[in-house]
Design a protein around this motif. Structure first.
Motif, PDB file in Angstrom:
ATOM      1  N   ALA A 179       0.836  -1.204   0.000  1.00 50.06           N
ATOM      2  CA  ALA A 179       0.000   0.000   0.000  1.00 50.06           C
ATOM      3  C   ALA A 179       0.870   1.255   0.000  1.00 50.06           C
ATOM      4  O   ALA A 179       0.585   2.232  -0.722  1.00 50.06           O
ATOM      5  CB  ALA A 179      -0.925  -0.010   1.214  1.00 50.06           C
ATOM      6  N   LEU A 224       2.090   2.273  -3.395  1.00 51.81           N
ATOM      7  CA  LEU A 224       1.132   3.047  -4.193  1.00 51.81           C
ATOM      8  C   LEU A 224       1.049   4.491  -3.710  1.00 51.81           C
ATOM      9  O   LEU A 224       0.912   5.423  -4.513  1.00 51.81           O
ATOM     10  CB  LEU A 224      -0.249   2.388  -4.126  1.00 51.81           C
ATOM     11  CG  LEU A 224      -0.360   0.999  -4.770  1.00 51.81           C
ATOM     12  CD1 LEU A 224      -1.740   0.398  -4.508  1.00 51.81           C
ATOM     13  CD2 LEU A 224      -0.093   1.073  -6.275  1.00 51.81           C
ATOM     14  N   LEU A 237      -0.964   7.863  -4.989  1.00 55.97           N
ATOM     15  CA  LEU A 237      -2.327   7.399  -4.745  1.00 55.97           C
ATOM     16  C   LEU A 237      -2.646   7.631  -3.274  1.00 55.97           C
ATOM     17  O   LEU A 237      -1.837   7.285  -2.405  1.00 55.97           O
ATOM     18  CB  LEU A 237      -2.443   5.903  -5.073  1.00 55.97           C
ATOM     19  CG  LEU A 237      -3.859   5.315  -5.054  1.00 55.97           C
ATOM     20  CD1 LEU A 237      -4.695   5.908  -6.178  1.00 55.97           C
ATOM     21  CD2 LEU A 237      -3.810   3.787  -5.184  1.00 55.97           C
ATOM     22  N   ASP A 267      -7.229   4.902  -0.707  1.00 56.17           N
ATOM     23  CA  ASP A 267      -7.447   4.207  -1.983  1.00 56.17           C
ATOM     24  C   ASP A 267      -6.435   3.076  -2.151  1.00 56.17           C
ATOM     25  O   ASP A 267      -6.767   1.994  -2.637  1.00 56.17           O
ATOM     26  CB  ASP A 267      -7.329   5.189  -3.155  1.00 56.17           C
ATOM     27  CG  ASP A 267      -8.450   6.227  -3.164  1.00 56.17           C
ATOM     28  OD1 ASP A 267      -9.516   5.951  -2.571  1.00 56.17           O
ATOM     29  OD2 ASP A 267      -8.257   7.302  -3.749  1.00 56.17           O
ATOM     30  N   ALA A 268      -5.184   3.345  -1.743  1.00 56.82           N
ATOM     31  CA  ALA A 268      -4.151   2.311  -1.819  1.00 56.82           C
ATOM     32  C   ALA A 268      -4.522   1.120  -0.939  1.00 56.82           C
ATOM     33  O   ALA A 268      -4.330  -0.047  -1.317  1.00 56.82           O
ATOM     34  CB  ALA A 268      -2.808   2.892  -1.398  1.00 56.82           C
ATOM     35  N   VAL A 300      -7.014  -1.004  -2.775  1.00 56.70           N
ATOM     36  CA  VAL A 300      -6.404  -1.759  -3.875  1.00 56.70           C
ATOM     37  C   VAL A 300      -5.699  -3.003  -3.341  1.00 56.70           C
ATOM     38  O   VAL A 300      -5.877  -4.115  -3.856  1.00 56.70           O
ATOM     39  CB  VAL A 300      -5.403  -0.866  -4.654  1.00 56.70           C
ATOM     40  CG1 VAL A 300      -4.558  -1.723  -5.603  1.00 56.70           C
ATOM     41  CG2 VAL A 300      -6.149   0.208  -5.432  1.00 56.70           C
ATOM     42  N   LYS A 329      -8.023  -5.747  -2.229  1.00 54.95           N
ATOM     43  CA  LYS A 329      -8.524  -6.564  -3.342  1.00 54.95           C
ATOM     44  C   LYS A 329      -7.483  -7.571  -3.792  1.00 54.95           C
ATOM     45  O   LYS A 329      -7.808  -8.725  -4.113  1.00 54.95           O
ATOM     46  CB  LYS A 329      -8.925  -5.657  -4.508  1.00 54.95           C
ATOM     47  CG  LYS A 329     -10.149  -4.794  -4.240  1.00 54.95           C
ATOM     48  CD  LYS A 329     -10.440  -3.867  -5.421  1.00 54.95           C
ATOM     49  CE  LYS A 329     -11.635  -2.967  -5.116  1.00 54.95           C
ATOM     50  NZ  LYS A 329     -11.900  -2.028  -6.246  1.00 54.95           N
ATOM     51  N   LEU A 330      -6.211  -7.141  -3.808  1.00 50.56           N
ATOM     52  CA  LEU A 330      -5.139  -8.048  -4.207  1.00 50.56           C
ATOM     53  C   LEU A 330      -4.991  -9.206  -3.221  1.00 50.56           C
ATOM     54  O   LEU A 330      -4.779 -10.360  -3.617  1.00 50.56           O
ATOM     55  CB  LEU A 330      -3.815  -7.293  -4.319  1.00 50.56           C
ATOM     56  CG  LEU A 330      -3.661  -6.368  -5.530  1.00 50.56           C
ATOM     57  CD1 LEU A 330      -2.362  -5.576  -5.419  1.00 50.56           C
ATOM     58  CD2 LEU A 330      -3.685  -7.172  -6.834  1.00 50.56           C
ATOM     59  N   TYR A 366      -1.049  -7.716 -11.148  1.00 50.09           N
ATOM     60  CA  TYR A 366      -1.040  -6.446 -10.412  1.00 50.09           C
ATOM     61  C   TYR A 366      -1.753  -5.353 -11.211  1.00 50.09           C
ATOM     62  O   TYR A 366      -2.614  -4.628 -10.693  1.00 50.09           O
ATOM     63  CB  TYR A 366       0.403  -6.009 -10.130  1.00 50.09           C
ATOM     64  CG  TYR A 366       0.985  -6.571  -8.847  1.00 50.09           C
ATOM     65  CD1 TYR A 366       0.549  -6.128  -7.607  1.00 50.09           C
ATOM     66  CD2 TYR A 366       1.988  -7.532  -8.885  1.00 50.09           C
ATOM     67  CE1 TYR A 366       1.097  -6.637  -6.437  1.00 50.09           C
ATOM     68  CE2 TYR A 366       2.543  -8.050  -7.721  1.00 50.09           C
ATOM     69  CZ  TYR A 366       2.083  -7.592  -6.496  1.00 50.09           C
ATOM     70  OH  TYR A 366       2.611  -8.093  -5.336  1.00 50.09           O
ATOM     71  N   LYS A 367      -1.405  -5.254 -12.482  1.00 52.17           N
ATOM     72  CA  LYS A 367      -1.959  -4.173 -13.312  1.00 52.17           C
ATOM     73  C   LYS A 367      -3.452  -4.351 -13.571  1.00 52.17           C
ATOM     74  O   LYS A 367      -4.156  -3.385 -13.863  1.00 52.17           O
ATOM     75  CB  LYS A 367      -1.196  -4.093 -14.638  1.00 52.17           C
ATOM     76  CG  LYS A 367       0.182  -3.448 -14.514  1.00 52.17           C
ATOM     77  CD  LYS A 367       0.838  -3.302 -15.867  1.00 52.17           C
ATOM     78  CE  LYS A 367       2.150  -2.521 -15.781  1.00 52.17           C
ATOM     79  NZ  LYS A 367       1.922  -1.098 -15.429  1.00 52.17           N
ATOM     80  N   VAL A 404      -5.522  -4.833 -11.421  1.00 50.84           N
ATOM     81  CA  VAL A 404      -6.206  -4.148 -10.314  1.00 50.84           C
ATOM     82  C   VAL A 404      -5.883  -2.658 -10.314  1.00 50.84           C
ATOM     83  O   VAL A 404      -6.745  -1.815 -10.030  1.00 50.84           O
ATOM     84  CB  VAL A 404      -5.809  -4.777  -8.967  1.00 50.84           C
ATOM     85  CG1 VAL A 404      -6.495  -4.050  -7.806  1.00 50.84           C
ATOM     86  CG2 VAL A 404      -6.176  -6.248  -8.942  1.00 50.84           C
ATOM     87  N   SER A 405      -4.621  -2.319 -10.648  1.00 46.84           N
ATOM     88  CA  SER A 405      -4.222  -0.910 -10.722  1.00 46.84           C
ATOM     89  C   SER A 405      -3.083  -0.757 -11.721  1.00 46.84           C
ATOM     90  O   SER A 405      -2.077  -1.479 -11.632  1.00 46.84           O
ATOM     91  CB  SER A 405      -3.768  -0.401  -9.349  1.00 46.84           C
ATOM     92  OG  SER A 405      -3.238   0.900  -9.455  1.00 46.84           O
TER      93      SER A 405
END
Length: 463
Positions: free
Chosen positions: A370, A373, A378, A382-383, A386, A389-390, A409-410, A412-413
């Motif tokens: 996190a 990011l 970010l 928000d990080a 993300v 979710k990962l 990874y990409k 998701v972000s």
């Protein structure tokens, strides 16, 4: 006849003698009682309260009596009730009627609290030395494990990677505070109560400051009622010892977990483990378990003495005799636990690979992912979402963050790049935490050096 028996017409009931007597446990105060008496009679002679030649005879008799006791030539008498009356009785038997002048200008009330304060001062220093030995072992372990990565926990769930040095130094800080509490207790114990008498001092021209100087007290108690009815110093010491045992108990709990088959972070030396009478494979951490268990015993002494004192009117009451067994037992328990606990730690084997593997599971690098990011602009909240979710994706697909492909990874972000793998390596997660108090090798070496200087300074105060 008892030394106080002039007012009585009947002998004390035998059961009352036994119930009232404290010689079974307060006999350990013989040295303090004699040294306190030597200081008292020295002052009596100096002040011309008794003839100097009598003071000299009494002092010599007390010194000889001390040697007799230490050479096991003395048998204490339960009918003499306590160590104070036993010493006086033995002195009179040794030097004759002049020994009866020893008790001039004092009471057992101020005498007993003097003995306890003198005894506790010595015990506090001894306990500090034992804690210092443990602290040195912790420092040695830390020095050798600044790169030993392990999982740190919250809620007993893996949280973030740290080092074993960082973990054991947490206990070092706790024990430092325990030494501070012992020092504070010593300061408040180090006031001379002798001269308070039963509760209202005496008409004799005592020089209390002189006695304080002879016995190495910082000052004298300023209120005679408080002096004989105060047991705060006993309660405060047991409270300090309870805190110390709490820290040993928490550490013991982790030792017990770490040497289990589920963790295998450490292995205790055979000399500090036990087996099973039925299961031949067992190697049990009984020392750690007993330390954890004996913590409750010290707590019991604290609660017991607090309860004894809580409703006592001023000044002295016989209930206060209960201070000794509680205090003695707490001291004995701590002095039993500290050396063996120290040696158990000193001899244990640290399984560095198991610790490292443990740090690699449970997504201990999620916070660093996190932060990666955030450093790319970010917002943290928000990080956080993300990476959450990962982690869920990894859980559903039986992966760790470091096992994911860049494409995953990409998905998701789009912010993620190849540098994510370096950012979430365990070594980076630990050594980038280079804030004071953090687990990085650089910071741990700095803190270890600071605490080595602390230990040297504490030792100087004792030596």
């Amino acid at each position: 006849m008892k030394l106080w028996g002039g007012r009585f017409e009947k002998a004390t009931n035998v059961m009352v003698d036994d119930f009232n007597s404290s010689i079974r446990f307060d006999k350990r105060l013989y040295k303090q009682d004699i040294n306190g008496s030597i200081a008292h009679v020295t002052m009596l002679g100096k002040q011309d309260i008794i003839p100097q030649e009598d003071a000299d005879v009494i002092k010599k008799g007390l010194q000889e009596l001390l040697l007799d006791i230490e050479n096991n030539k003395v048998a204490f008498d339960i009918e003499a009730e306590d160590i104070h009356m036993n010493i006086e009785k033995l002195l009179i038997e040794k030097i004759g009627i002049v020994g009866k002048k020893l008790h001039t200008g004092r009471s057992r009330n101020d005498q007993v609290t003097l003995d306890m304060r003198m005894y506790l001062k010595e015990e506090i220093i001894d306990i500090k030395k034992l804690v210092i030995n443990l602290l040195q072992v912790l420092l040695d372990i830390a020095k050798n494990n600044t790169e030993t990565i392990m999982p740190g926990y919250t809620h007993l769930q893996k949280a973030q990677p740290i080092t074993f040095a960082h973990h054991v130094m947490a206990y070092f800080e706790m024990l430092k505070r325990d030494i501070g509490r012992l020092d504070d207790t010593y300061k408040r114990t180090n006031s001379l109560p002798l001269g308070a008498g039963a509760l209202a001092t005496t008409t004799y021209p005592l020089d209390r400051e002189y006695v304080a100087e002879l016995l190495d007290f910082d000052n004298v108690c300023l209120n005679s009622i408080d002096a004989v009815s105060d047991r705060d110093y006993c309660i405060e010491l047991i409270n300090s010892l309870s805190m110390l045992m709490m820290h040993l108990s928490r550490f013991s709990e982790e030792i017990i977990l770490w040497c289990s088959n589920e963790f295998q972070f450490i292995e205790l030396d055979d000399a500090y483990s036990t087996g099973s009478s039925i299961m031949p494979q067992k190697k049990n951490p009984d020392i750690a378990e007993l330390v954890r268990g004996k913590t409750g015993r010290v707590y019991g002494s604290l609660i017991g003495l607090l309860t004894t004192i809580k409703s006592l009117p001023l000044a002295y009451n016989k209930d206060m005799q209960e201070d000794k067994e509680a205090t003695f037992d707490a001291i004995d328990t701590v002095k039993m636990c500290l050396p063996i606990f120290t040696d158990m730690l000193k001899t244990m084997k640290i399984n560095k690979e198991k610790m490292y593997d443990g740090a690699g599971g449970g997504f201990t690098n999620a916070t660093d992912a996190a932060d990666y990011l955030v450093k790319k602009n970010l917002p943290f909240r928000d990080a956080h979402a993300v990476i959450g979710k990962l982690v869920l994706y990894c859980v559903n697909n039986n992966k760790n963050l470091e096992d994911m492909t860049l494409d995953e990874y990409k998905s998701v972000s789009p912010i993620f790049e190849d540098d994510i793998y370096e950012a979430i390596s365990l070594e980076t997660c630990v050594n980038k935490r280079n804030v004071i108090g953090g687990p990085s090798k650089e910071m741990m070496c700095k803190v270890i050096n600071m605490n080595q200087e602390y230990l040297a300074a504490v030792l100087e105060t004792i030596d």
